[in-house]
Design an enzyme around this catalytic site. Structure first.
Site, short mmCIF file in Angstrom:
data_model
loop_
_atom_site.label_atom_id
_atom_site.label_comp_id
_atom_site.label_asym_id
_atom_site.label_seq_id
_atom_site.Cartn_x
_atom_site.Cartn_y
_atom_site.Cartn_z
N TYR A 156 90.98 49.41 27.91
CA TYR A 156 91.77 50.58 27.51
C TYR A 156 92.26 50.46 26.06
O TYR A 156 92.09 51.37 25.25
CB TYR A 156 92.95 50.76 28.47
CG TYR A 156 93.86 51.88 28.06
CD1 TYR A 156 93.50 53.21 28.26
CD2 TYR A 156 95.09 51.62 27.43
CE1 TYR A 156 94.33 54.24 27.86
CE2 TYR A 156 95.92 52.64 27.04
CZ TYR A 156 95.54 53.96 27.25
OH TYR A 156 96.36 54.99 26.84
N LYS A 160 91.26 52.78 22.75
CA LYS A 160 92.19 53.56 21.93
C LYS A 160 92.16 53.11 20.47
O LYS A 160 92.40 53.89 19.56
CB LYS A 160 93.60 53.47 22.52
CG LYS A 160 93.72 54.17 23.89
CD LYS A 160 93.41 55.67 23.80
CE LYS A 160 93.61 56.40 25.11
NZ LYS A 160 93.48 57.86 25.01
N1 LIG Z 1 101.26 57.78 29.95
C1 LIG Z 1 101.31 56.84 29.02
O1 LIG Z 1 102.11 55.88 29.09
C2 LIG Z 1 100.40 56.89 27.82
C3 LIG Z 1 100.68 56.07 26.71
C4 LIG Z 1 99.85 56.11 25.61
C5 LIG Z 1 98.75 56.97 25.61
N2 LIG Z 1 98.51 57.74 26.70
C6 LIG Z 1 97.36 58.64 26.66
O2 LIG Z 1 97.81 59.96 26.85
C7 LIG Z 1 96.83 60.70 27.57
C8 LIG Z 1 97.43 61.28 28.84
O3 LIG Z 1 98.09 60.25 29.57
P1 LIG Z 1 98.49 60.42 31.10
O4 LIG Z 1 99.49 59.37 31.39
O5 LIG Z 1 98.78 61.85 31.39
O6 LIG Z 1 97.07 59.98 31.72
P2 LIG Z 1 96.45 60.22 33.16
O7 LIG Z 1 95.49 59.11 33.38
O8 LIG Z 1 97.52 60.43 34.17
O9 LIG Z 1 95.70 61.61 32.98
C9 LIG Z 1 94.54 61.72 32.25
C10 LIG Z 1 93.84 63.00 32.66
O10 LIG Z 1 92.48 62.90 32.19
C11 LIG Z 1 91.65 63.36 33.24
N3 LIG Z 1 90.31 62.77 33.13
C12 LIG Z 1 89.91 61.54 33.50
N4 LIG Z 1 88.60 61.38 33.30
C13 LIG Z 1 88.15 62.57 32.78
C14 LIG Z 1 86.88 63.04 32.36
N5 LIG Z 1 85.79 62.27 32.45
N6 LIG Z 1 86.80 64.30 31.86
C15 LIG Z 1 87.88 65.08 31.79
N7 LIG Z 1 89.11 64.70 32.18
C16 LIG Z 1 89.24 63.45 32.67
C17 LIG Z 1 92.35 62.96 34.52
O11 LIG Z 1 91.89 63.73 35.63
C18 LIG Z 1 93.79 63.21 34.18
O12 LIG Z 1 94.20 64.53 34.50
C19 LIG Z 1 95.68 59.74 27.80
O13 LIG Z 1 94.77 59.85 26.74
C20 LIG Z 1 96.35 58.39 27.76
O14 LIG Z 1 95.45 57.36 27.43
C21 LIG Z 1 99.31 57.72 27.81
#
Ligand SMILES: NC(=O)c1ccc[n+]([C@@H]2O[C@H](COP(=O)([O-])OP(=O)(O)OC[C@H]3O[C@@H](n4cnc5c(N)ncnc54)[C@H](O)[C@@H]3O)[C@@H](O)[C@H]2O)c1
Length: 252
Positions: A156, A160
């Site tokens: 992961y 990123k």
């Molecule tokens: N939540 C955190 O702590 C955090 C921190 C830093 C970065 N992020 C980034 O922010 C974004 C959102 O985070 P989150 O916590 O809501 O993540 P999450 O994993 O809960 O949600 C990600 C979404 O992407 C969708 N997804 C997965 N594979 C897919 C595909 N092949 N095509 C289309 N959609 C797809 C999932 O169904 C989900 O709705 C992500 O890019 C994550 O890496 C999150």
């Protein structure tokens, strides 16, 4: 008039979590939004419409070039173009911390296919529309873990890091078409999958909070101001940059 009145946006991975917050906030600022995910985005569309906004949903797998192209075609058909792309879809919330040597090659490849190649496929699909309009805002969602060198999620964190590298190189290639490409790097955020999943217990969440200058949990709404800034004309002379929004945990 909202800050994004007259604009058309796509938000990927927007069925839930932070992506849903980006989509509703962008719609509340007046943009028409296509929300996409591998899961149904119908509840998000309903929420946007109830609030008086315009949205349509589509099922998209960002790792498929055909699916990414169909997503862009749907936005063009529904609204007449695409001005803003938020590459938020990722494999994140359902991952479990593991020592790097315990990550199977297949899991590594799946994370890369969605988080890195998926971002590439969506940019590739949308860029002709933005080029022909001589305008575009691409916002790639990275992560503060890159700057921390966070352990136990090597696939992961590496993915990123690639998103940040891609943002920089793409900004140099797309500047000639007046397309801005920036990244947003959130800190650990209380999205549904973080709250409900098994990877983050209270001890881990508190340890993360203690690294911040602002000592509280980060909520999806904390990211909305930055995404609206990067999506709006306020950031028209900013490209290739990565904004960290994490309550002052990492500083770069
Ligand atoms: N939540 C955190 O702590 C955090 C921190 C830093 C970065 N992020 C980034 O922010 C974004 C959102 O985070 P989150 O916590 O809501 O993540 P999450 O994993 O809960 O949600 C990600 C979404 O992407 C969708 N997804 C997965 N594979 C897919 C595909 N092949 N095509 C289309 N959609 C797809 C999932 O169904 C989900 O709705 C992500 O890019 C994550 O890496 C999150």
């Amino acid at each position: 008039m909202g800050r994004l009145s007259g604009k058309i946006a796509i938000v990927t991975g927007a069925a839930q979590g932070i992506g849903a917050s980006y989509a509703t906030a962008i719609a509340a600022e007046g943009a028409k939004v296509l929300v996409s995910d591998i899961m149904s985005c119908d509840p998000v569309v309903e929420e946007i419409r109830k609030a008086g906004g315009e949205a349509v949903a589509t099922i998209t797998d960002v790792s498929s070039p055909e699916s990414a192209a169909a997503m862009v075609a749907k936005a063009v058909d529904a609204f007449g173009g695409v001005d803003i792309l938020v590459n938020n879809a990722a494999i994140f919330g359902k991952l479990t911390d593991k020592f790097f040597a315990d990550i199977e090659s297949l899991e590594w490849d799946n994370v890369m296919a969605v988080n890195v190649r998926g971002t590439f496929e969506c940019v590739k699909a949308v860029y002709p529309v933005m080029r022909d309009n001589n305008y575009g805002k691409i916002i790639n969602i990275a992560s503060g873990t890159v700057f921390k060198g966070a352990p136990n999620l090597l696939h992961y964190v590496t993915s990123k890091g690639a998103v940040i590298a891609m943002t920089r190189s793409l900004s140099r290639e797309l500047g000639q078409y007046n397309i801005c490409v920036n990244a947003l790097a959130p800190g650990l955020t209380m999205s549904e999958n973080v709250v409900a999943g098994s990877n983050y217990n209270a001890e881990k969440l508190d340890a993360n909070r203690s690294t911040r200058a602002l000592k509280r949990y980060q909520e999806p709404r904390d990211l909305v101001g930055a995404v609206l800034f990067l999506a709006s004309s306020d950031s028209d002379f900013m490209t290739g940059q990565t904004m960290v929004v994490d309550g002052g945990s990492v500083m770069h």
